[in-house]
Design an enzyme around this catalytic site. Structure first.
Site, mmCIF file in Angstrom:
data_model
loop_
_atom_site.group_PDB
_atom_site.id
_atom_site.type_symbol
_atom_site.label_atom_id
_atom_site.label_comp_id
_atom_site.label_asym_id
_atom_site.label_seq_id
_atom_site.Cartn_x
_atom_site.Cartn_y
_atom_site.Cartn_z
ATOM 1 C CB SER A 167 -7.261 -4.407 -1.529
ATOM 2 O OG SER A 167 -6.630 -3.375 -0.797
ATOM 3 C CE1 TYR A 180 -3.733 -3.551 -5.489
ATOM 4 C CE2 TYR A 180 -4.585 -2.026 -3.833
ATOM 5 C CZ TYR A 180 -4.158 -3.298 -4.192
ATOM 6 O OH TYR A 180 -4.160 -4.303 -3.258
#
Length: 275
Positions: A167, A180
């Site tokens: 990501s 995350y």
């Protein structure tokens, strides 16, 4: 100049399908985790449409079965020999990855590609991140990638390719996403480690690092006009990406066009990592 057919305005998404064909993918076999919905479902559909046999694996077995049925129905009457077979997987359990790999071998007689797509996207301000959240996030987002790569490597031959989902959050901090962001930074570095070690066996390992893509995982941004405005201010292309725009890089990384590409994370983020 913007074409009249293109969507306009804040949050617009370009959903035109990718025209890349990559005929060398035809007849090969892949595993895609987290394939019941979102980008994973798009990945499975795109590969099957290009003649790849796909095991779509997800912890939600019923949803995965429905997705596989829908993809296969859409391919009926076409000349694409690809199809999707549904399987259940809890990516935090190494033995379940092994079972999925063996299913690919049983169904298709080979295993060429593995896409570690499954992941979770928890939220908590830093002072509220619990040990349970950290453990669950690392188990799914990091251990799940490692276990998938291990299962793939045990059964792949030279020329195989693994793609992990990282990501833009691996290199950019997002408030409330401490666990995350940490997990995705770990995926980016794990990808490099896997590429070095599996390169000895002719297996390539790369990652895709999406930014704001139009999926359920980013629905919270689109449902909040202020959050959407702020998000688009950090994207030089000033729009959200579509799952189709992640499909293109995936096909490239699995194809012969990338046969000398390994150990990289390709950002699909509209340039937001630079802002």
């Amino acid at each position: 100049m913007t074409s009249p057919a293109e969507p306009t305005g804040p949050g617009r998404v370009l959903n035109a399908p990718m025209t890349a064909v990559h005929p060398e993918l035809r007849g090969k076999a892949a595993v895609v985790t987290g394939a019941a919905r979102g980008m994973g479902a798009r990945f499975a559909a795109a590969l099957a449409a290009r003649g790849v046999g796909v095991v779509g694996a997800d912890i939600e077995a019923d949803a995965m079965a429905v997705t596989a049925k829908e993809i296969n129905a859409g391919l009926a009457g076409t000349d694409a020999p690809g199809r999707v077979v549904a399987a259940r997987v809890d990516v935090t359990r190494a033995e379940e990855h092994e079972a999925v790999a063996r299913k690919a071998l049983e169904e298709f007689g080979r295993l060429d590609f593995w896409v570690n797509n499954a992941g979770i996207f928890p939220f908590a301000p830093v002072e509220e991140i619990s040990p349970e959240q950290v453990g669950a996030t690392l188990a799914v987002n990091v251990e799940g990638v490692l276990f998938g790569a291990q299962a793939a490597a045990r059964h792949m031959k030279e020329g195989g390719a693994i793609v992990n989902m990282s990501s833009v959050s691996a290199v950019r901090v997002r408030r409330g996403r401490g666990a995350y962001c940490t997990s995705k930074a770990a995926v980016a570095h794990l990808t490099e480690s896997l590429a070095v070690e599996l390169g000895d066996r002719g297996i390539r390992v790369n990652a895709i690092a999406p930014g704001f893509i139009d999926t359920e995982m980013t629905r919270w941004v689109q449902d909040d006009p202020e959050a959407l405005r702020h998000a688009l201010d950090t994207v030089p292309l000033h729009r959200l990406g579509s799952p189709e725009e992640v499909v293109g890089p995936l096909l490239f990384l699995l194809s012969d066009s990338a046969r000398y590409v390994t150990g990289h994370s390709i950002a699909v983020d509209g340039g937001s990592r630079h802002v």
